[in-house]
Scaffold this motif. Structure first.
Motif, PDB file in Angstrom:
ATOM      1  N   SER A 100       0.851  -1.134   0.125  1.00  0.00           N
ATOM      2  CA  SER A 100      -0.118  -0.006  -0.031  1.00  0.00           C
ATOM      3  C   SER A 100       0.841   1.136  -0.134  1.00  0.00           C
ATOM      4  O   SER A 100       1.928   1.256   0.669  1.00  0.00           O
ATOM      5  CB  SER A 100      -0.911   0.071   1.147  1.00  0.00           C
ATOM      6  N   GLY A 101       0.229   2.250  -0.455  1.00  0.00           N
ATOM      7  CA  GLY A 101       0.912   3.467  -0.589  1.00  0.00           C
ATOM      8  C   GLY A 101       1.338   3.949   0.794  1.00  0.00           C
ATOM      9  O   GLY A 101       2.540   4.860   1.254  1.00  0.00           O
ATOM     10  N   THR A 102       0.608   3.809   1.960  1.00  0.00           N
ATOM     11  CA  THR A 102       0.863   4.286   3.483  1.00  0.00           C
ATOM     12  C   THR A 102       1.908   3.425   3.889  1.00  0.00           C
ATOM     13  O   THR A 102       2.777   3.923   4.492  1.00  0.00           O
ATOM     14  CB  THR A 102      -0.478   3.874   4.243  1.00  0.00           C
ATOM     15  N   ALA A 103       2.001   2.156   3.483  1.00  0.00           N
ATOM     16  CA  ALA A 103       3.178   1.288   3.926  1.00  0.00           C
ATOM     17  C   ALA A 103       4.325   1.678   3.446  1.00  0.00           C
ATOM     18  O   ALA A 103       5.569   1.758   3.996  1.00  0.00           O
ATOM     19  CB  ALA A 103       2.916  -0.171   3.365  1.00  0.00           C
ATOM     20  N   ILE A 104       4.469   2.013   2.144  1.00  0.00           N
ATOM     21  CA  ILE A 104       5.620   2.690   1.456  1.00  0.00           C
ATOM     22  C   ILE A 104       5.960   4.072   2.120  1.00  0.00           C
ATOM     23  O   ILE A 104       7.262   4.151   2.421  1.00  0.00           O
ATOM     24  CB  ILE A 104       5.490   2.823  -0.017  1.00  0.00           C
ATOM     25  N   HIS A 105       5.133   4.855   2.254  1.00  0.00           N
ATOM     26  CA  HIS A 105       5.420   5.924   3.110  1.00  0.00           C
ATOM     27  C   HIS A 105       6.021   5.780   4.512  1.00  0.00           C
ATOM     28  O   HIS A 105       7.005   6.320   4.971  1.00  0.00           O
ATOM     29  CB  HIS A 105       4.154   6.846   3.100  1.00  0.00           C
ATOM     30  N   THR A 106       5.473   4.616   5.492  1.00  0.00           N
ATOM     31  CA  THR A 106       6.103   4.497   6.540  1.00  0.00           C
ATOM     32  C   THR A 106       7.503   3.956   6.309  1.00  0.00           C
ATOM     33  O   THR A 106       8.294   4.469   7.162  1.00  0.00           O
ATOM     34  CB  THR A 106       5.159   3.431   7.035  1.00  0.00           C
ATOM     35  N   ALA A 107       7.587   2.937   5.285  1.00  0.00           N
ATOM     36  CA  ALA A 107       9.090   2.756   5.588  1.00  0.00           C
ATOM     37  C   ALA A 107       9.993   3.689   4.884  1.00  0.00           C
ATOM     38  O   ALA A 107      11.106   3.702   5.352  1.00  0.00           O
ATOM     39  CB  ALA A 107       9.142   1.316   4.185  1.00  0.00           C
ATOM     40  N   GLN A 108       9.544   4.717   3.985  1.00  0.00           N
ATOM     41  CA  GLN A 108      10.311   5.724   3.766  1.00  0.00           C
ATOM     42  C   GLN A 108      10.719   6.602   4.911  1.00  0.00           C
ATOM     43  O   GLN A 108      11.813   7.140   5.276  1.00  0.00           O
ATOM     44  CB  GLN A 108       9.828   6.521   2.634  1.00  0.00           C
ATOM     45  N   GLY A 109       9.697   6.680   5.748  1.00  0.00           N
ATOM     46  CA  GLY A 109       9.930   7.522   7.133  1.00  0.00           C
ATOM     47  C   GLY A 109      10.873   7.115   7.855  1.00  0.00           C
ATOM     48  O   GLY A 109      11.903   7.391   8.670  1.00  0.00           O
ATOM     49  N   ILE A 110      10.824   5.603   8.218  1.00  0.00           N
ATOM     50  CA  ILE A 110      11.796   5.062   8.977  1.00  0.00           C
ATOM     51  C   ILE A 110      13.223   4.867   8.407  1.00  0.00           C
ATOM     52  O   ILE A 110      14.098   5.341   9.200  1.00  0.00           O
ATOM     53  CB  ILE A 110      11.280   3.461   9.054  1.00  0.00           C
ATOM     54  N   ALA A 111      13.262   4.908   7.139  1.00  0.00           N
ATOM     55  CA  ALA A 111      14.707   4.804   6.566  1.00  0.00           C
ATOM     56  C   ALA A 111      15.252   6.390   6.746  1.00  0.00           C
ATOM     57  O   ALA A 111      16.468   6.537   7.058  1.00  0.00           O
ATOM     58  CB  ALA A 111      14.505   4.537   5.111  1.00  0.00           C
ATOM     59  N   ALA A 112      14.299   7.120   6.567  1.00  0.00           N
ATOM     60  CA  ALA A 112      14.949   8.587   6.759  1.00  0.00           C
ATOM     61  C   ALA A 112      15.210   8.897   8.199  1.00  0.00           C
ATOM     62  O   ALA A 112      16.499   9.502   8.399  1.00  0.00           O
ATOM     63  CB  ALA A 112      13.753   9.776   6.276  1.00  0.00           C
ATOM     64  N   SER A 113      14.559   8.533   8.934  1.00  0.00           N
ATOM     65  CA  SER A 113      14.971   8.898  10.616  1.00  0.00           C
ATOM     66  C   SER A 113      16.266   8.109  10.834  1.00  0.00           C
ATOM     67  O   SER A 113      17.255   8.331  11.567  1.00  0.00           O
ATOM     68  CB  SER A 113      13.764   8.017  11.365  1.00  0.00           C
ATOM     69  N   ARG A 114      16.277   6.549  10.329  1.00  0.00           N
ATOM     70  CA  ARG A 114      17.518   5.887  10.689  1.00  0.00           C
ATOM     71  C   ARG A 114      18.796   6.730   9.974  1.00  0.00           C
ATOM     72  O   ARG A 114      19.922   6.641  10.746  1.00  0.00           O
ATOM     73  CB  ARG A 114      17.298   4.569  10.095  1.00  0.00           C
ATOM     74  N   LYS A 115      18.456   7.296   8.923  1.00  0.00           N
ATOM     75  CA  LYS A 115      19.664   7.752   8.338  1.00  0.00           C
ATOM     76  C   LYS A 115      20.187   9.142   8.777  1.00  0.00           C
ATOM     77  O   LYS A 115      21.333   9.255   9.043  1.00  0.00           O
ATOM     78  CB  LYS A 115      19.317   8.113   6.836  1.00  0.00           C
ATOM     79  N   ALA A 116      19.162   9.813   9.404  1.00  0.00           N
ATOM     80  CA  ALA A 116      19.511  11.098  10.181  1.00  0.00           C
ATOM     81  C   ALA A 116      20.339  10.829  11.282  1.00  0.00           C
ATOM     82  O   ALA A 116      20.800  11.615  12.076  1.00  0.00           O
ATOM     83  CB  ALA A 116      18.053  11.681  10.365  1.00  0.00           C
ATOM     84  N   ALA A 117      19.654   9.695  12.086  1.00  0.00           N
ATOM     85  CA  ALA A 117      20.427   9.104  13.393  1.00  0.00           C
ATOM     86  C   ALA A 117      21.676   8.408  13.181  1.00  0.00           C
ATOM     87  O   ALA A 117      22.324   8.161  14.181  1.00  0.00           O
ATOM     88  CB  ALA A 117      19.592   8.244  14.027  1.00  0.00           C
ATOM     89  N   GLY A 118      22.159   8.468  11.844  1.00  0.00           N
ATOM     90  CA  GLY A 118      23.514   7.649  11.585  1.00  0.00           C
ATOM     91  C   GLY A 118      23.546   6.089  11.540  1.00  0.00           C
ATOM     92  O   GLY A 118      24.423   5.646  11.696  1.00  0.00           O
ATOM     93  N   LEU A 119      22.251   5.534  11.634  1.00  0.00           N
ATOM     94  CA  LEU A 119      22.367   4.082  11.582  1.00  0.00           C
ATOM     95  C   LEU A 119      22.446   3.640  10.013  1.00  0.00           C
ATOM     96  O   LEU A 119      22.101   3.930   9.214  1.00  0.00           O
ATOM     97  CB  LEU A 119      20.807   3.583  12.133  1.00  0.00           C
ATOM     98  N   GLY A 120      23.349   2.249  10.346  1.00  0.00           N
ATOM     99  CA  GLY A 120      23.493   1.758   8.877  1.00  0.00           C
ATOM    100  C   GLY A 120      22.576   0.672   8.550  1.00  0.00           C
ATOM    101  O   GLY A 120      21.371   0.589   9.022  1.00  0.00           O
ATOM    102  N   ALA A 121      22.816  -0.096   7.602  1.00  0.00           N
ATOM    103  CA  ALA A 121      21.908  -1.262   7.246  1.00  0.00           C
ATOM    104  C   ALA A 121      21.406  -2.105   8.400  1.00  0.00           C
ATOM    105  O   ALA A 121      22.248  -2.285   9.529  1.00  0.00           O
ATOM    106  CB  ALA A 121      22.582  -2.349   6.142  1.00  0.00           C
ATOM    107  N   MET A 122      20.184  -2.779   8.358  1.00  0.00           N
ATOM    108  CA  MET A 122      19.829  -3.572   9.239  1.00  0.00           C
ATOM    109  C   MET A 122      20.215  -4.934   9.395  1.00  0.00           C
ATOM    110  O   MET A 122      20.633  -5.415   8.222  1.00  0.00           O
ATOM    111  CB  MET A 122      18.147  -3.792   9.442  1.00  0.00           C
ATOM    112  N   PRO A 123      20.613  -5.626  10.386  1.00  0.00           N
ATOM    113  CA  PRO A 123      20.978  -7.077  10.383  1.00  0.00           C
ATOM    114  C   PRO A 123      20.186  -7.851   9.801  1.00  0.00           C
ATOM    115  O   PRO A 123      19.078  -8.022   9.875  1.00  0.00           O
ATOM    116  CB  PRO A 123      21.240  -7.563  11.909  1.00  0.00           C
ATOM    117  N   ASP A 124      20.648  -8.845   8.808  1.00  0.00           N
ATOM    118  CA  ASP A 124      19.738  -9.678   7.960  1.00  0.00           C
ATOM    119  C   ASP A 124      20.801 -10.880   7.419  1.00  0.00           C
ATOM    120  O   ASP A 124      21.503 -10.365   6.311  1.00  0.00           O
ATOM    121  CB  ASP A 124      19.074  -8.982   6.817  1.00  0.00           C
TER     122      ASP A 124
END
Ligand code: NAP
Length: 246
Positions: free
Chosen positions: A140-164
């Motif tokens: 859904s467009g909302t889920a894409i928006h949520t994921a983009q927001g999470i990614a932007a917050s992580r980037k702003a906080a200096g977090l790298g890639a998630m463990p996987d």
């Protein structure tokens, strides 16, 4: 009284808007129009705010016509691209308001906001959206928006890639949106639901928003009508979060 006209008034969302406007103590229904009706019947003399819930293929033309009629517009129809938004901006006068919300459910808008707030504090984050099987787009467009927001917050906080450690994936890890995995479930009986999972060693946070039926969108629609009618939001505004004082 705020005079509200509804375009797409016979549709599933539009008919709920007609009911919600009729039930609102500070609003009165002006015109209720649908496919084939002449939108130039809507004028500042009979309408303060128009609510438009039609189909993506018609919405841009409707909004451009309504701008030409010098009325303010609240839009719920989906399918807005940067190019379409630019066309709207291009024809608006300085005092006019057009408001577009990809999602009017307050629970969904808040979950999206809280996800951005939580994102810097967790090593892992994934999004699961669940909808009725008649929905044509996934995720859904909302889920894409949520994921983009999470990614932007992580980037702003200096977090790298998630463990996987996944080495083989037949598609079960979902769509990756800016590094955030998004999973889509389509199940008869569901309406619109989203979960955001955050994980650290030994702890988990789950945000969940459920829209059980279309009435969930009406408080957001009425809020948008009231905000737009104040005249305090000239220009094009996108997203209900702009009206929630977050
Ligand atoms: P729907 O039941 O198909 O209703 C659309 C209505 O618009 C129908 O009555 C349709 O008439 C009419 N219409 C079509 N073309 C028109 C035109 N050119 N001018 C005026 N009316 C026209 O759809 P829905 O379920 O209400 O959804 C409407 C839109 O809202 C979709 O884009 C949907 O994704 C979106 N939506 C947004 C939110 C949100 O929170 N923002 C929530 C739910 C849905 P005919 O059937 O005769 O063509």
């Amino acid at each position: 009284m705020i005079k509200v006209s509804v375009v797409g008034a016979k549709g599933r969302m539009g008919s709920h808007v007609v009911e919600a406007v009729n039930a609102a103590p500070d609003m009165e229904l002006a015109l209720a129009l649908d496919a084939g009706d002449d939108l130039t019947a809507i004028t500042p003399a009979n309408t303060d705010v128009v609510v438009e819930f039609t189909v993506p293929s018609a919405s841009l033309n409707n909004v451009l016509t309504l701008i030409g009629q010098s009325v303010d517009v609240v839009v719920g129809t989906t399918g807005w691209t940067p190019d379409k938004l630019a066309q709207v901006r291009g024809v608006m006068s300085a005092q006019q308001s057009v408001f577009i919300a990809p999602n009017f459910a307050i629970s969904a808008v808040l979950a999206d906001y809280f996800a951005r707030v939580a994102a810097p504090y967790f090593e892992s984050a994934e999004v699961i959206e669940m909808h009725h099987p008649d929905k044509v787009d996934a995720p859904s467009g909302t889920a894409i928006h949520t994921a983009q927001g999470i990614a932007a917050s992580r980037k702003a906080a200096g977090l790298g890639a998630m463990p996987d450690a996944t080495q083989t994936d037949g598609g079960s890890r979902g769509q990756v949106v800016d590094g955030v995995h998004v999973h889509a479930v389509r199940l008869r009986g569901l309406n619109a639901h989203e979960e955001v999972l955050f994980g650290n060693a030994g702890e988990q946070l789950v945000l969940r928003a459920d829209s059980f039926d279309r009435t969930s969108f009406m408080p957001g629609v009425l809020l948008a009508v009231r905000k737009v009618e104040t005249g305090e939001y000239p220009g094009l505004t996108v997203g209900l979060d702009n009206f929630l004082d977050l």
